[in-house]
Scaffold this active site. Structure first.
Site, PDB file in Angstrom:
ATOM      1  N   ARG A 262       0.844  -1.211   0.000  1.00  0.00           N
ATOM      2  CA  ARG A 262       0.000   0.000   0.000  1.00  0.00           C
ATOM      3  C   ARG A 262       0.874   1.254   0.000  1.00  0.00           C
ATOM      4  NH1 ARG A 262      -4.349   0.682   4.728  1.00  0.00           N
ATOM      5  NH2 ARG A 262      -2.460   1.133   5.943  1.00  0.00           N
TER       6      ARG A 262
ATOM      7  N   GLU B 224     -16.124   6.269   6.148  1.00  0.00           N
ATOM      8  CA  GLU B 224     -15.325   5.600   7.180  1.00  0.00           C
ATOM      9  C   GLU B 224     -15.252   6.525   8.393  1.00  0.00           C
ATOM     10  OE1 GLU B 224     -11.219   5.111   6.025  1.00  0.00           O
ATOM     11  OE2 GLU B 224     -11.195   6.984   4.927  1.00  0.00           O
TER      12      GLU B 224
ATOM     13  N   LYS C   9      -2.620   7.039   1.472  1.00  0.00           N
ATOM     14  CA  LYS C   9      -2.338   7.335   2.883  1.00  0.00           C
ATOM     15  C   LYS C   9      -1.265   8.416   2.900  1.00  0.00           C
ATOM     16  CE  LYS C   9      -2.009   4.945   7.291  1.00  0.00           C
ATOM     17  NZ  LYS C   9      -3.307   5.388   7.838  1.00  0.00           N
TER      18      LYS C   9
HETATM   19  C1  LIG Z   1      -8.508   7.249   7.383  1.00  0.00           C
HETATM   20  C2  LIG Z   1      -8.212   5.834   7.805  1.00  0.00           C
HETATM   21  N1  LIG Z   1      -9.096   4.867   7.500  1.00  0.00           N
HETATM   22  C3  LIG Z   1      -8.869   3.575   7.871  1.00  0.00           C
HETATM   23  C4  LIG Z   1      -7.739   3.229   8.563  1.00  0.00           C
HETATM   24  C5  LIG Z   1      -7.508   1.793   8.927  1.00  0.00           C
HETATM   25  O1  LIG Z   1      -6.512   1.278   8.046  1.00  0.00           O
HETATM   26  P1  LIG Z   1      -5.547   0.103   8.553  1.00  0.00           P
HETATM   27  O2  LIG Z   1      -6.456  -1.037   8.954  1.00  0.00           O
HETATM   28  O3  LIG Z   1      -4.668  -0.215   7.371  1.00  0.00           O
HETATM   29  O4  LIG Z   1      -4.774   0.664   9.701  1.00  0.00           O
HETATM   30  C6  LIG Z   1      -6.790   4.208   8.871  1.00  0.00           C
HETATM   31  C7  LIG Z   1      -5.543   3.854   9.581  1.00  0.00           C
HETATM   32  N2  LIG Z   1      -5.659   4.366  10.892  1.00  0.00           N
HETATM   33  C8  LIG Z   1      -4.674   4.287  11.808  1.00  0.00           C
HETATM   34  C9  LIG Z   1      -3.479   3.692  11.509  1.00  0.00           C
HETATM   35  C10 LIG Z   1      -2.508   3.678  12.509  1.00  0.00           C
HETATM   36  C11 LIG Z   1      -2.748   4.257  13.747  1.00  0.00           C
HETATM   37  C12 LIG Z   1      -3.974   4.834  13.986  1.00  0.00           C
HETATM   38  C13 LIG Z   1      -4.252   5.452  15.311  1.00  0.00           C
HETATM   39  O5  LIG Z   1      -5.459   5.603  15.602  1.00  0.00           O
HETATM   40  O6  LIG Z   1      -3.290   5.766  15.999  1.00  0.00           O
HETATM   41  C14 LIG Z   1      -4.948   4.860  13.031  1.00  0.00           C
HETATM   42  C15 LIG Z   1      -7.020   5.533   8.505  1.00  0.00           C
HETATM   43  O7  LIG Z   1      -6.129   6.504   8.801  1.00  0.00           O
END
Ligand SMILES: Cc1ncc(COP(=O)(O)O)c(CNc2cccc(C(=O)O)c2)c1O
Length: 288
Positions: free
Chosen positions: A50, A182, A149
């Site tokens: 990703r 989301e 991201k």
């Molecule tokens: C906008 C968004 N949507 C979905 C996710 C979930 O994606 P993953 O399942 O690949 O992590 C994210 C990612 N969100 C994320 C990643 C790492 C840490 C934290 C935190 O809350 O500290 C949040 C994110 O930033």
């Protein structure tokens, strides 16, 4: 704490980037949030894939191979003796003259931070979260794709500010069409009549690694699961709702906009999924 910065492991206090770095000046860069569980970096390859997709999407030519980035991540965890925690992987466009053009930045920067993670308090998993829908909409993919991201997280931060102003820890973000996209840092799932649903990435969400893991867990458990457009009404009338993300892992939601969801308690399918998730994160990935 040791930080990996452009090929060197340096003390955090010495880990400095230029004020002319376009990652700082314009948010011109990308990142990944990754977890390490008991020396297993969960789905590192999927995160690196990703990361590469995000780089291609912003035409950031990374001079490092996947193996080199993987080794930088592992070396940073080892240097900090980190067996359980959180890894932040960042690539910026790099230092360049003032001005938007990426062509001003000849050399991108690579940063790896590996640290303990602050977790949601356990009671949030036992009792569930009460969240809200916020006015700030998720970015239109035609403006800046939420699938990238990127270091542009103001859309998420503004929504997080609104959530906190409403006394909530997380917030549902709608897209331009008013459909559920989301949360500020998590993907959204509901359970209705035994079936699991989550919006497609086309609805303006990041393609979450945790979200993908839920599809694999559902298949293993024989639970029907599908991508489906969701509105707030669908969440209010769901039997269960839970969020997924590297930070939150899998966390239940028992109230949205004052409407209790299902029994108002974390549901049985959420519990099944979380139990399976907690096993899987120690099995799949790259061992230090
Ligand atoms: C906008 C968004 N949507 C979905 C996710 C979930 O994606 P993953 O399942 O690949 O992590 C994210 C990612 N969100 C994320 C990643 C790492 C840490 C934290 C935190 O809350 O500290 C949040 C994110 O930033």
């Amino acid at each position: 704490m040791k930080v990996y910065l452009d090929g060197q492991l340096v003390e955090e206090a010495d880990a400095k980037i230029s004020v002319l770095d376009h990652g700082l000046l314009y948010g011109d860069g990308i990142f990944e949030g990754i977890r390490i569980y008991d020396s297993n970096i969960f789905r590192l390859d999927e995160h690196l894939e990703r990361f590469e997709y995000s780089a291609k999407a912003i035409l950031l030519k990374m001079p490092w191979t996947r193996e080199e980035i993987s080794e930088a991540v592992c070396a940073t965890c080892r240097a900090n003796g980190l067996k359980d925690g959180y890894i932040r992987l960042v690539a910026t466009r790099g230092k360049g003259d003032l001005g938007l053009s990426p062509w001003l930045c000849p050399v991108p920067s690579l940063i790896v931070i590996a640290d303990k993670i602050k977790l949601y308090p356990p009671e949030h998993y036992e009792k569930g979260l009460a969240i809200v829908t916020v006015p700030t909409r998720r970015m239109n993919p035609a403006a800046l794709s939420p699938a990238i991201k990127s270091l542009n997280y103001l859309n998420n931060i503004l929504a997080k500010i609104e959530a906190q102003q409403f006394g909530a820890l997380e917030a549902i973000m709608l897209n331009d069409q008013g459909m559920v996209a989301e949360c500020t840092g998590d993907n959204v799932f509901i359970v209705h009549k035994g079936k699991i649903y989550t919006p497609s990435a086309q609805q303006g969400a990041l393609k979450g690694i945790t979200r993908d893991t839920i599809f694999d867990i559902a298949a293993d458990l024989g639970l029907p699961i599908a991508e489906h457009d969701l509105t707030r009404y669908d969440i209010w009338n769901a039997d269960e709702c839970f969020l997924t993300g590297t930070g939150a892992e899998v966390i239940p939601v028992v109230k949205l906009d004052g409407r209790e969801i299902g029994s108002g308690q974390p549901g049985p399918i959420f519990k099944q999924v979380l139990e399976a998730f907690r096993i899987r994160v120690r099995q799949e990935g790259t061992r230090l």
